[in-house]
Design a protein around this motif. Structure first.
Motif, PDB file in Angstrom:
ATOM      1  N   CYS A 118      22.849  26.595   4.828  1.00 54.64           N
ATOM      2  CA  CYS A 118      21.447  26.775   5.220  1.00 54.64           C
ATOM      3  C   CYS A 118      20.503  26.618   4.040  1.00 54.64           C
ATOM      4  N   LEU A 172      14.170  29.450   4.394  1.00 54.67           N
ATOM      5  CA  LEU A 172      12.822  29.054   4.810  1.00 54.67           C
ATOM      6  C   LEU A 172      12.103  30.297   5.323  1.00 54.67           C
ATOM      7  N   TYR A 193      17.784  29.027   7.301  1.00 55.12           N
ATOM      8  CA  TYR A 193      17.376  27.900   8.146  1.00 55.12           C
ATOM      9  C   TYR A 193      18.581  26.970   8.162  1.00 55.12           C
ATOM     10  N   GLN A 248      15.440  18.785   8.782  1.00 56.76           N
ATOM     11  CA  GLN A 248      16.177  19.316   7.636  1.00 56.76           C
ATOM     12  C   GLN A 248      15.513  18.835   6.345  1.00 56.76           C
ATOM     13  N   HIS A 306       9.759  26.917  14.362  1.00 58.49           N
ATOM     14  CA  HIS A 306      10.935  26.141  13.970  1.00 58.49           C
ATOM     15  C   HIS A 306      12.188  26.950  14.323  1.00 58.49           C
ATOM     16  N   HIS A 307      13.347  26.336  14.131  1.00 53.85           N
ATOM     17  CA  HIS A 307      14.597  27.029  14.448  1.00 53.85           C
ATOM     18  C   HIS A 307      14.834  28.189  13.486  1.00 53.85           C
ATOM     19  N   ARG A 308      15.343  29.277  14.011  1.00 51.93           N
ATOM     20  CA  ARG A 308      15.602  30.446  13.180  1.00 51.93           C
ATOM     21  C   ARG A 308      17.024  30.957  13.316  1.00 51.93           C
ATOM     22  N   THR A 335      18.757  23.200  13.389  1.00 51.73           N
ATOM     23  CA  THR A 335      17.727  22.290  13.887  1.00 51.73           C
ATOM     24  C   THR A 335      18.333  20.929  14.245  1.00 51.73           C
TER      25      THR A 335
END
Ligand code: ZN
Ligand code: ZN
Ligand code: FE
Length: 745
Positions: A367, A370, A375, A698, A719-721, A725
């Motif tokens: 990851c 972020l 992330y 990314q 955003h993705h958490r 993503t």
């Protein structure tokens, strides 16, 4: 006096919960029993009403750090059983399985202290663990979580360990993998031929590493290949043997200070690195262009030792090691001893293995950090199989994911269980592991899917698997468009309902019109979507070949922009295009990245997915400035016409402008384009929430500039958490879309 029955649902087994309860029971002067059930633990206690209530109220606040209490149910009664003590009852095996399973946990500070204490009976014992740390998911065969149902069943406890295990005051009380040098697993060292070498296995491995050898080391969820990272030649040898030409290697650092020598580490990144989940964190190199032999971009993936065995590898003489998953040509990570000596022959110069079996493969998580959180590029060890809770009851469903970075999700009520990293679903070994993991999850969590979701792509192996099971078991199949699934995944990740604007940028995905999509602006929700924005399609001469030979894309971009094309084979591509021969159209953002990256000379031949885009990001300076954005509209789809941009890039090139500045302007142009599409979508729909999903996100330059630019325009940006993503996160979206689709019927 009163009696109360307390049912605690959540992650409360194998996390030191019972000893914690024991201490609490004493502190509140209560008596009774506790037992594991398949949905958590059940307590039956007697005491004064006020004390009982205080005990219950304090539970969530005082619980061990690994425990996740989801729900507490209580039932008071005046009928007493007259308990005199506190007793732990046997697991209830018959009950419905509902228990959550803990992920594997990095070594805790207490165990680390004992590991390094010469007076401790587990001094330098590489399998030391306790209720707060050690293997979990990767050793479990079945539930409920008891030693007999793990790889540890092969190691009967010695009297000393047994005493600890049964002593409620001990921090190893009911630690299922508890063991010591007398009763537990052992490490051994094998030479390149797989023959045992006498001596201290860890010292043999350390000596080999110091001498520049490549050593296969058995970890928690699989085997790593390790070597020194300070010598370019050694890394090169590993690349050659592993047939991994350019993809970055992760490194394991002795400690955070050591990581700080090569990378900038913020306080938030440090917290992530040292957390009990111990992911690989992508950290920015201190010096641009440093450590090229490990990573050709600006980041290095760094992790800290997470098993006691790892800890023992390091010392004053070894402070950093390359640690890369042992696998060959995109097949799953090697995880069994016999497999290791067979498949890694010729790659590893030695093997540091042990006799505790890995039940389930689980690669390291990967990851960025972020906004202070992980992330994900890969959500796996340390996180899986913890569920992701969703905003509504999803029943029992299976979502099969896509192809690259394959994953699946299974749901049970409000829990969605995303799988560990599976890899690209393009070979039989990966498919076998994928199917095995689906069955394993279904067994562990007792899930029988009522419907199955899959990608719209007819050729994905995951689609074939879904269709086959749907047919065999007579359960509905829901085919979900790739980018719709991305959008829904990011919605579910942020517990959003209703309708949103979705910017979904990735390399490839099957569109509803049969062409390849990937630079999409969608509007919709779980129940459907419309495509309101995209990019001008690019003809891909040679189809999938373009990902390896991005100059084919450059040629197409230039030709369409009426620029002279000097690319080799240009005439051949032109013929292919004219005859409509293997020239599929793609609006993939990844292709635009590839084409521009090759055009400006960043990368003209790629050896792994996304390489052109990654190196373009690495090359980009902080320059501002934009290229002209032109637009074309067709059937309500506002398409970014990149031809003006390509001509402007060619101009900059002929003026001799630095390619890093061109790269920066290209990224700025994309940010501007994304904002423009969202503004237009807002005008038409009135929606103000934007979700960002897809592998292109990314790119950390985009992730810092795009949300900021959107917020300046008044959008709420998500955003993705909790899931990746990239395509790994897609199964979560598929699942929620299938839930809505099957509910409507
Ligand atoms: Zn521990
Ligand atoms: Zn023992
Ligand atoms: Fe995708």
């Amino acid at each position: 006096m009163e009696r109360v029955l307390i049912h605690i649902h959540g992650i409360v087994q194998g996390v030191g919960f019972r000893p914690f309860i024991h201490k609490q029971v004493r502190a509140y002067r209560l008596a009774g029993t506790i037992k594991n059930t398949s949905s958590g633990v059940e307590l039956e206690l007697e005491g004064e009403r006020a004390e009982l209530e205080r005990f219950i109220a304090d539970l969530p606040r005082k619980a061990p750090k690994l425990a996740v209490i989801e729900r507490v149910e209580t039932e008071f009664s005046a009928e007493l059983k007259h308990f005199r003590d506190f007793e732990i009852l046997q697991s209830k095996t018959e009950a419905q399985r509902n228990t959550l399973i803990s992920p594997d946990i990095g070594i805790c500070d207490d165990c680390l202290r004992e590991l390094l204490d010469p007076s401790d009976r587990r001094w330098r014992y590489p399998f030391i663990n306790c209720t707060n740390c050690g293997p979990r998911f990767t050793i479990i065969k079945d539930v409920p979580y008891d030693r007999a149902k793990t790889s540890m069943s092969a190691f009967p406890m010695c009297p000393d360990c047994d005493r600890e295990y049964h002593d409620i005051e001990n921090r190893r009380y009911h630690a299922q993998p508890d063991c010591c040098p007398d009763c537990g697993p052992h490490v051994f060292y094998l030479d390149a031929e797989g023959k045992p070498v006498p001596g201290d296995a860890i010292e043999l491995a350390r000596a080999a590493l110091k001498a520049g050898k490549i050593v296969a080391i058995k970890g928690l969820g699989g085997i790593h290949l390790a070597c020194r990272c300070d010598e370019i030649e050694i890394a090169r040898t590993l690349r050659r043997r592993k047939q991994r030409d350019e993809k970055p290697f992760a490194v394991m650092c002795r400690d955070v200070d050591c990581a700080k020598k090569i990378c900038a580490v913020s306080a938030e990144e440090e917290a992530l690195l040292t957390s009990f989940r111990r992911p690989i964190v992508l950290l920015k190199k201190r010096e641009r262009g440093a450590l090229e032999h490990l990573s050709e971009n600006n980041y290095v993936g760094v992790m800290l030792p997470y098993t006691p065995l790892h800890v023992l590898l390091f010392g004053d003489d070894i402070d950093m090691l390359v640690m890369t998953s042992a696998n060959l040509s995109d097949t799953p990570i090697v995880y069994r001893n016999d497999e290791a000596t067979e498949k890694l022959r010729g790659i590893a110069d030695g093997f540091l293995l042990h006799d505790r079996e890995i039940q389930t493969r689980c690669d390291d998580s990967l990851c960025y950090c972020l906004d202070g959180e992980a992330y994900f590029a890969r959500r796996s060890r340390g996180y899986v199989p913890f569920p992701v809770s969703v905003h509504e009851d999803a029943g029992m469903l299976l979502a099969c994911g896509a192809e690259q970075k394959a994953s699946f999700c299974l749901s049970k009520g409000n829990y969605v269980f995303p799988s560990q990293h599976i890899g690209d679903l393009k070979n039989i070994e990966t498919l076998e592991n994928y199917e095995r993991q689906i069955r394993h999850f279904e067994k562990l969590f007792d899930i029988r899917p009522a419907a199955i979701a899959c990608d719209l792509h007819p050729d994905y192996l995951s689609t074939a698997y879904a269709a086959e099971r749907s047919g065999e078991e007579g359960i509905p199949l829901v085919r979900v468009q790739h980018h719709h699934a991305h959008m829904a995944a990011c919605m579910a990740d942020n517990a959003l309902t209703g309708e949103v604007i979705g910017l979904v940028w990735d390399g490839t995905g099957y569109g509803t019109d049969g062409t390849t999509w990937g630079g999409e602006c969608l509007v919709g929700g779980y129940d459907g979507f419309s495509r309101v924005g995209s990019i001008r399609p690019i003809p891909l001469a040679g189809g999938d070949l373009v990902t390896k030979e991005p100059l084919r894309v450059t040629w197409a971009l230039k030709r369409d922009a009426a620029l002279p094309t000097e690319e080799e084979n240009g005439a051949l591509y032109a013929t292919m295009l004219q005859n409509g021969l293997n020239c599929p159209l793609s609006s993939g953002m990844g292709r635009l990245f590839d084409g521009v990256s090759a055009m400006i000379g960043v990368k003209t031949r790629c050896s792994y997915e996304g390489q052109g885009a990654i190196l373009l990001e690495a090359a980009a300076t902080a320059a501002d400035g934009l290229y002209p954005a032109e637009w074309e509209e067709e059937n309500g789809i506002l398409r970014f016409d990149w031809r003006g941009m390509i001509r402007a890039i060619a101009d900059d090139q002929s003026r001799g402008l630095d390619h890093g500045v061109i790269a920066a302007r290209f990224l700025n142009t994309l940010v501007d384009m994304g904002v423009h599409q969202c503004v237009r979508a807002r005008e038409q729909s009135g929606l103000e929430r934007v979700v960002l999903s897809g592998g292109s996100f990314q790119n950390m330059i985009l992730m810092h500039r795009l949300p900021e630019a959107l917020r300046r325009e008044g959008f709420a940006v998500y955003h993705h958490r909790r899931v990746s993503t990239n395509d790994e996160g897609i199964s979560l979206g598929q699942l929620l879309i299938a839930r809505t689709a099957t509910e409507r019927k």
